[in-house]
Design a protein around this motif. Structure first.
Motif, PDB file in Angstrom:
ATOM      1  N   SER A   6       0.836  -1.211   0.000  1.00 54.70           N
ATOM      2  CA  SER A   6       0.000   0.000   0.000  1.00 54.70           C
ATOM      3  C   SER A   6       0.860   1.247   0.000  1.00 54.70           C
ATOM      4  O   SER A   6       0.566   2.231  -0.690  1.00 54.70           O
ATOM      5  N   LEU A   9       2.257   1.744  -3.410  1.00 49.72           N
ATOM      6  CA  LEU A   9       1.228   2.243  -4.308  1.00 49.72           C
ATOM      7  C   LEU A   9       0.936   3.710  -4.049  1.00 49.72           C
ATOM      8  O   LEU A   9       0.792   4.521  -4.964  1.00 49.72           O
ATOM      9  N   LEU A 251      -9.991   1.040   3.425  1.00 47.76           N
ATOM     10  CA  LEU A 251      -8.546   1.263   3.345  1.00 47.76           C
ATOM     11  C   LEU A 251      -8.296   2.554   2.574  1.00 47.76           C
ATOM     12  O   LEU A 251      -8.730   2.697   1.429  1.00 47.76           O
ATOM     13  N   VAL A 253      -5.299   5.166   1.270  1.00 44.04           N
ATOM     14  CA  VAL A 253      -3.879   5.163   0.948  1.00 44.04           C
ATOM     15  C   VAL A 253      -3.476   6.536   0.424  1.00 44.04           C
ATOM     16  O   VAL A 253      -4.242   7.154  -0.339  1.00 44.04           O
ATOM     17  N   PHE A 258      -6.328   7.254  -2.694  1.00 41.94           N
ATOM     18  CA  PHE A 258      -6.932   6.004  -3.127  1.00 41.94           C
ATOM     19  C   PHE A 258      -7.694   5.410  -1.948  1.00 41.94           C
ATOM     20  O   PHE A 258      -7.158   5.267  -0.853  1.00 41.94           O
ATOM     21  N   GLY A 284     -19.108  -3.008  -2.299  1.00 42.85           N
ATOM     22  CA  GLY A 284     -17.716  -2.620  -2.484  1.00 42.85           C
ATOM     23  C   GLY A 284     -17.633  -1.339  -3.288  1.00 42.85           C
ATOM     24  O   GLY A 284     -18.527  -1.033  -4.089  1.00 42.85           O
ATOM     25  N   ARG A 285     -16.574  -0.614  -3.049  1.00 45.96           N
ATOM     26  CA  ARG A 285     -16.450   0.671  -3.732  1.00 45.96           C
ATOM     27  C   ARG A 285     -14.997   1.099  -3.722  1.00 45.96           C
ATOM     28  O   ARG A 285     -14.277   0.826  -2.754  1.00 45.96           O
ATOM     29  N   PHE A 286     -14.541   1.715  -4.790  1.00 45.81           N
ATOM     30  CA  PHE A 286     -13.215   2.321  -4.756  1.00 45.81           C
ATOM     31  C   PHE A 286     -13.287   3.718  -5.349  1.00 45.81           C
ATOM     32  O   PHE A 286     -14.172   4.039  -6.133  1.00 45.81           O
ATOM     33  N   SER A 313     -15.966   3.730  -8.555  1.00 43.46           N
ATOM     34  CA  SER A 313     -16.989   2.794  -8.967  1.00 43.46           C
ATOM     35  C   SER A 313     -17.414   1.962  -7.767  1.00 43.46           C
ATOM     36  O   SER A 313     -16.647   1.802  -6.804  1.00 43.46           O
ATOM     37  N   GLY A 314     -18.626   1.455  -7.822  1.00 44.40           N
ATOM     38  CA  GLY A 314     -19.136   0.622  -6.737  1.00 44.40           C
ATOM     39  C   GLY A 314     -19.876  -0.585  -7.268  1.00 44.40           C
ATOM     40  O   GLY A 314     -20.325  -0.612  -8.428  1.00 44.40           O
ATOM     41  N   LEU A 315     -20.004  -1.567  -6.429  1.00 43.69           N
ATOM     42  CA  LEU A 315     -20.669  -2.807  -6.825  1.00 43.69           C
ATOM     43  C   LEU A 315     -21.446  -3.341  -5.640  1.00 43.69           C
ATOM     44  O   LEU A 315     -20.938  -3.381  -4.509  1.00 43.69           O
ATOM     45  N   ALA A 341     -20.815   4.117 -11.153  1.00 43.10           N
ATOM     46  CA  ALA A 341     -19.570   4.790 -11.527  1.00 43.10           C
ATOM     47  C   ALA A 341     -19.791   6.288 -11.371  1.00 43.10           C
ATOM     48  O   ALA A 341     -20.891   6.786 -11.634  1.00 43.10           O
TER      49      ALA A 341
ATOM     50  N   MET B   1      -4.213  -5.848  -4.200  1.00 44.19           N
ATOM     51  CA  MET B   1      -5.136  -4.724  -4.283  1.00 44.19           C
ATOM     52  C   MET B   1      -5.679  -4.559  -5.701  1.00 44.19           C
ATOM     53  O   MET B   1      -6.804  -4.143  -5.902  1.00 44.19           O
ATOM     54  N   LEU B   8     -14.087  -5.365  -9.758  1.00 45.37           N
ATOM     55  CA  LEU B   8     -15.055  -4.276  -9.853  1.00 45.37           C
ATOM     56  C   LEU B   8     -15.171  -3.791 -11.299  1.00 45.37           C
ATOM     57  O   LEU B   8     -16.263  -3.573 -11.810  1.00 45.37           O
TER      58      LEU B   8
END
Lengths: 460, 417
Positions: A6, A9, A251, A253, A258, A284-286, A313-315, A341, B1, B8
C-alpha cells in the motif's frame, strides 16, 4: 507486507500527481467516517480558526507552542478535516443541522386533491454525536428528526365506492407525525494508521460496525448536510434509500488519494421490498483522487486553486432466498447486482459531478429480469460576493429508466437555482439559503410536476 | 489490491454491456407453475395469462358464450396461487379477457362487468356495478383494454349504459376511486341498440378504439338504418375519428374473436367470428374475406407490428398487416412449432399452491386452446424481452362424472417472423 504494498502504491500515486499542490484546504463539512482521534491522554486541540481560503473571518491568534501541550507524535496525529467547534471534546462532539424547507409543487394530470402540494412537510433536522473513547476507537450516532417524518394510521373509514350507502371496503386514514430516523450508529476501530514525518498519511485502515450508508454510490454515501441540493437525486434514491446495518472495512492510501471499501449489510437500504427475502448484501467501492482527496462535500466552497478530480466505482451483490408470507421457502433464489460509476471535478469554485447506476435482479423462477438504470449530473459555481457570503448558482439533471426488460418507465428530473452561503468562525456554510426550481417528467406515464423549493440549512 | 479493482471493473463492464442476463430462446420453456385443476370444458377460452409490474401472474378461465369466469393470481417468486374471482355480469355475454395490468393490479372484462383483481392479496371487486347517481345497474358495453397509469391515478375509457339510458356514455373510469370522472353521451343521440363488435388499445393516444354497431330509425315504416363505425377515442373519452364501415351489418355484439390490435402503420386489425379480417385506419377500412390458405384465429401485436395469426395447411402461420391495410403473405410461425416440439417431452412443473413446494413432471402437456401453442385470439402478453406467458394442460382425470384438467402457467421464449 500489505502495508508495504500500500505504501508503494501510495508513493506511486503521489509521484503521478507530482504537479499537485499540497492537500487542499479542509472542506467545510465533517467527513465520514470521523477522523481518528488523538490519543486519549492528549488534551483537546486548541480552538483554531477555519483556515479555509473561502473564509475571510478574522483569524484568532494561535497560541504559541510553548503555551500548549506538545503536539502529538506524527503517528498519532489526527488526519483530520474537522474544525474546532464549541461542543467538542475527545469523548463527545455534538453537531448537527436544521433544514426547514418549504415546497410548492403543481402536478398536472393528478387527481384534483393531489394537483397542488405545498407546505413545510419536508423540514428536518439532524443531531450528530461522535467522539473517541480510546485511541483508535471512535463512535458516531446521527439522528434525523422531523415534525412529519413518520406515517401512522390514525383512523379507519368506510368506503362507499358505489355511492349507495353501503360499505364496500375500509380505507385507512394516515397522518404524518414527528419521528426520529436513525441515519448512523456505528463504532469504528482503526488498527492501522501510518503518518510520515512530513504529515502524509500513507495508509489508514478502518473497521466499522453498525448502521451506516453502504459503500456503493458516491451521493448515497454523502451525508444529508453535505448535499448540494435539499435531497439526493432521484437517480440515486431509486436504487438506495437511507442507511443499512452491517460492517465495513475501509482502506485509505496516500492521504486518501486512493480509497477502497467493502462490507456486508442486511440490505434494508435497498429501494425494493425485502420483506420476504433473506440474504446478505455485499458492497464494495473504490475511489481514486490522484491530485488529492476531495471528500464527500458537494460543491467547491474551498475554491481549489488547481483542478482536482476523483473517479470511482461501486458494486452491490445481493443473493437472496425468497420466502412466502407464512415464512416457507419458495425455492426461489434471487440475485441482485448493482454497479455504479462516478466522476467529480472541482476547480476554483466550480464543481461538477456525475454518476451512473445500473441494477439487474434475476431469479431462477420467473425468467423475467428487473433492469433499471439511472444517472445524474450536477454542477455549481461558488462566487464570493463579499467577505461575508458566497453566491452559488447550481443545477442538476437526472434520469431513471425502470423495468427496462418489459415496459420501460423513463423519468427525468431537474433542480436548478441559487444558494447563498453565510460563514461563521467554524465553517464556510454555517447557513445556506437555497431557492430552487424543481421539475420532474414521467414521460411514459404522461405526468409531470413543477414547483419551487426554499430551504434554509443551518449547521451547528 | 489490483485484484478487487479488477473484479469491480469487470463487473462494471459486464453490467454496462447488459451481460449476465439470458433470456429464453424462441420456443424455449421457462419454469411452469401449477395453476390448479379445472373442469375440462372444450369451449373454454383459456385466454392469455398476464403479469403485473411486480411480477404477479394473472390467469383467467372462461368462454365467449359462457356466462361464467374464474380468475386467480399467482404471487411473484413462487408465493402460491390465490383467489378464485368469479365476478361476472350478464348471462348473454361471456368472457372478454384481461384488459391490462399495472404495478400490483389486474383488470378483466367479463360480460358487462369490469373487475379488479388485487395482485397483493388476491381481493377482487367489481368496478362501477351501479351508477353512483341513479343507483341503477351499469353495463360495460365496451372497454378499451388499456389502463392509463400515472403515479397518482389509474384510468381507462369505456362505453357504459344503464337500463334507462337511451344511448350509452363514453366515460373515463377512475379505477382507484371507482367512479367515472368524465362522460360524454354517445352520438347520435337517436341511436338504438348500440353494441360493440370489438375493442383495441392504442398506446400513442393512451386510449384506443372500438367498432360499434347501432341502428337509427329511418322513415316511418322503413327498416332502421344499421351503421357500423370504427371510433377512435382519446384518454378523455372523446371521439377523435370515426370511420364508417360497410358490409358488417349482420355481425352482432362481440363479433371479434379477441381484442383488435393496431400496428406501426396505423392500421388496426381484428378477426371476426366468421374468419374474415377487418382492418382500418383513421380514414378507410378493408374487409378481407379472402385470406388465402390462412384460417385466422386472432390478431397479435409484437414489437409494433400487427400480425394475423392462424392455421395454414395444418401449420401455425402468421401474416403481417401491411402498410396499406392488406395482409402480407402468410408464413409458418416457427416459434409456435418449436413450442409444440418442446411440449412433446416431460415438462417440470413447480407446484407452489401449497407448502412444502414440490416439483412434478408432466408428460406431453398440450396447449389448452387450439392446435398449436399461442395460436390464440388474444395477443400474448409481453412478459419480458422476447418472452411471453403461456398456459399448458397436463393430466386429466374424472371425478363424480366430471372431467378435470390440470393447468400450469409459465414463461416461454417467443419470436415473430
Amino acid at each position: 507486507m500489505s502495508l508495504r504494498i500500500s505504501t508503494l502504491l501510495g508513493a506511486g500515486l503521489l509521484l503521478a500527481s507530482s504537479t499537485a499542490a499540497a492537500a487542499p484546504p479542509p472542506p467545510p463539512d465533517v467527513p465520514d467516517p470521523a477522523p481518528e482521534p488523538a490519543a486519549e491522554a492528549e488534551p483537546p486541540p486548541a480552538a483554531q480558526p477555519d483556515r479555509d481560503p473561502a473564509q475571510t473571518v478574522e483569524p484568532e491568534p494561535v497560541p504559541a507552542p510553548s503555551e500548549t501541550t506538545p503536539p502529538p507524535e506524527p503517528e498519532s496525529e489526527p488526519k483530520s478535516d474537522e474544525k474546532p467547534r464549541p461542543f467538542k471534546t475527545d469523548y463527545l462532539t455534538i453537531e448537527g443541522y436544521i433544514q426547514p424547507q418549504y415546497t410548492y409543487r403543481v402536478r398536472r394530470g393528478a387527481r384534483p386533491r393531489d394537483q397542488q402540494e405545498f407546505g413545510a412537510q419536508q423540514t428536518r433536522a439532524g443531531l450528530i454525536f461522535g467522539g473517541n473513547v480510546l485511541p483508535r476507537w471512535s463512535y458516531r450516532t446521527h439522528f434525523v428528526v422531523g415534525s412529519q417524518i413518520t406515517e401512522v394510521v390514525s383512523g379507519i373509514d368506510s368506503a362507499d365506492y358505489e355511492g349507495d350507502g353501503s360499505t364496500e371496503a375500509l380505507s385507512t386514514n394516515t397522518r404524518l407525525i414527528p419521528g426520529v430516523d436513525l441515519e448512523q450508529l456505528w463504532v469504528n476501530y482503526r488498527p492501522v494508521q501510518y503518518v510520515s514525518d512530513s504529515g502524509v498519511e500513507w495508509v489508514r485502515l478502518d473497521l466499522k460496525l453498525g448502521q451506516m450508508r453502504v459503500p456503493f454510490s458516491k451521493q448515497n454515501k454523502t451525508q444529508n448536510n453535505s448535499l448540494l441540493f435539499p435531497r439526493r437525486n432521484a437517480a440515486v434514491t431509486s436504487f438506495l434509500v437511507g442507511s443499512d446495518l452491517g460492517g465495513e472495512v475501509t482502506l485509505n492510501v496516500a492521504d486518501e488519494r486512493f480509497t477502497i471499501a467493502g462490507g456486508v449489510f442486511n440490505g434494508t437500504g435497498l429501494a425494493v421490498n425485502r420483506d420476504n427475502r433473506r440474504g446478505p448484501l455485499w458492497a464494495g467501492r473504490f475511489e481514486v483522487a490522484p491530485l488529492g482527496s476531495l471528500g464527500n462535500y458537494e460543491s467547491d466552497l474551498e475554491r481549489h486553486e488547481k483542478p482536482a478530480f476523483a473517479v470511482g466505482s461501486g458494486l452491490l451483490y445481493s443473493p437472496t432466498r425468497l420466502f412466502d408470507s407464512a415464512g416457507n421457502d419458495t425455492l426461489t433464489r434471487s440475485r441482485g447486482l448493482l454497479v455504479s460509476a462516478f466522476a467529480k471535478f472541482v476547480y476554483y469554485g466550480f464543481y461538477l459531478q456525475g454518476e451512473f447506476i445500473r441494477s439487474q435482479v434475476t431469479d431462477n423462477l420467473s425468467s423475467r429480469p428487473f433492469i433499471s438504470t439511472g444517472s445524474y449530473g450536477q454542477l455549481s459555481f461558488m462566487i464570493p460576493k463579499t467577505e461575508k457570503f458566497f453566491v452559488g448558482p447550481s443545477g442538476s439533471f437526472g434520469w431513471t429508466a425502470s423495468e427496462q426488460a418489459v415496459n420501460p418507465l423513463n423519468r427525468y428530473y431537474t433542480t436548478d437555482g441559487i444558494s447563498l452561503f453565510l460563514p461563521n468562525e467554524h465553517r464556510a456554510d454555517a447557513i445556506r439559503v437555497s431557492l430552487l426550481y424543481q421539475a420532474e417528467w414521467f414521460v411514459d406515464e404522461g405526468q409531470s410536476a413543477q414547483g419551487g423549493v426554499m430551504q434554509v440549512q443551518l449547521k451547528f | 489490491m489490483a485484484r478487487p479493482i479488477g473484479w469491480l471493473s469487470l463487473g462494471l463492464v459486464a453490467l454496462l454491456g447488459g451481460g449476465c442476463i439470458e433470456y429464453l430462446e424462441p420456443g424455449e420453456l421457462g419454469q411452469f407453475r401449477y395453476l390448479g385443476d379445472y373442469v375440462a370444458e372444450e369451449t373454454f377460452l383459456f385466454t392469455r395469462p398476464v403479469a403485473d409490474r411486480n411480477g404477479a401472474v394473472y390467469a383467467i378461465m372462461g368462454d365467449r358464450d359462457l356466462a361464467q369466469t374464474e380468475a386467480t393470481v399467482g404471487y411473484p417468486a413462487g408465493g402460491g396461487w390465490r383467489g378464485r374471482c368469479a365476478v361476472h355480469q350478464n348471462v348473454d355475454r361471456g368472457l372478454h379477457g384481461w384488459l391490462d395490468t399495472e404495478v400490483d393490479r389486474g383488470w378483466y372484462w367479463s360480460g358487462d362487468a369490469l373487475v379488479e383483481l388485487d395482485g397483493l392479496n388476491s381481493d377482487c371487486r367489481q368496478i362501477l356495478s351501479r351508477d353512483p347517481n341513479s343507483q341503477t345497474q351499469l353495463a360495460f358495453k365496451a372497454v378499451i383494454p388499456r389502463v392509463k397509469w400515472t403515479p397518482s391515478r389509474r384510468t381507462l375509457v369505456a362505453l357504459v349504459k344503464a337500463p334507462s339510458d337511451p344511448v350509452p356514455f363514453q366515460v373515463v373510469v377512475d379505477l382507484d376511486i371507482r367512479r367515472y370522472t368524465r362522460f360524454e353521451e354517445f352520438i347520435p343521440r337517436n341511436a338504438d341498440n348500440v353494441v360493440s363488435l370489438g375493442t383495441g388499445r392504442e398506446d400513442a393516444t393512451e386510449a384506443g378504439f372500438m367498432v360499434v354497431r347501432y341502428e337509427v330509425d329511418g322513415d316511418e315504416g322503413a327498416d332502421p338504418d344499421v351503421r357500423v363505425e370504427a371510433r377512435f377515442l382519446n384518454a378523455d373519452a372523446e371521439v377523435t375519428d370515426i370511420v364508417p364501415i360497410s358490409g358488417l351489418d349482420a355481425f352482432e355484439e362481440d363479433a371479434m374473436t379477441g381484442y383488435m390490435q393496431i400496428g406501426e402503420h396505423g392500421w388496426a386489425a381484428g378477426v371476426l367470428n366468421d374468419g374474415t379480417v377487418l382492418t382500418f385506419d383513421r380514414n378507410s377500412f378493408r374487409h378481407i374475406t379472402d385470406t388465402g390458405p390462412l384460417e385466422p384465429v386472432g390478431v397479435h401485436l409484437w414489437e409494433d407490428t400487427a400480425w394475423v395469426v392462424g392455421m395454414a395447411n395444418g401449420r401455425p402461420s402468421i401474416a403481417a398487416v401491411g402498410a396499406n391495410g392488406n395482409l402480407d403473405g402468410p408464413v409458418v410461425w416457427a416459434a409456435s412449432e418449436r413450442l409444440a416440439g418442446a411440449l412433446r417431452t416431460n415438462v417440470v412443473i413447480q407446484d407452489d399452491r401449497f407448502t412444502p413446494i414440490r416439483t412434478l413432471s408432466w408428460a406431453n402437456p398440450e396447449a389448452p386452446f387450439g392446435e398449436f401453442p399461442l395460436v390464440v385470439p388474444n395477443s400474448p402478453w409481453q412478459y419480458a424481452i422476447d418472452t411471453s406467458l403461456m398456459m399448458i394442460a397436463g393430466p386429466t382425470y374424472s371425478s363424480g362424472g366430471q372431467s378435470f384438467v390440470s393447468l400450469a402457467v409459465g414463461p416461454v421464449g417467443l419470436s415473430y417472423p
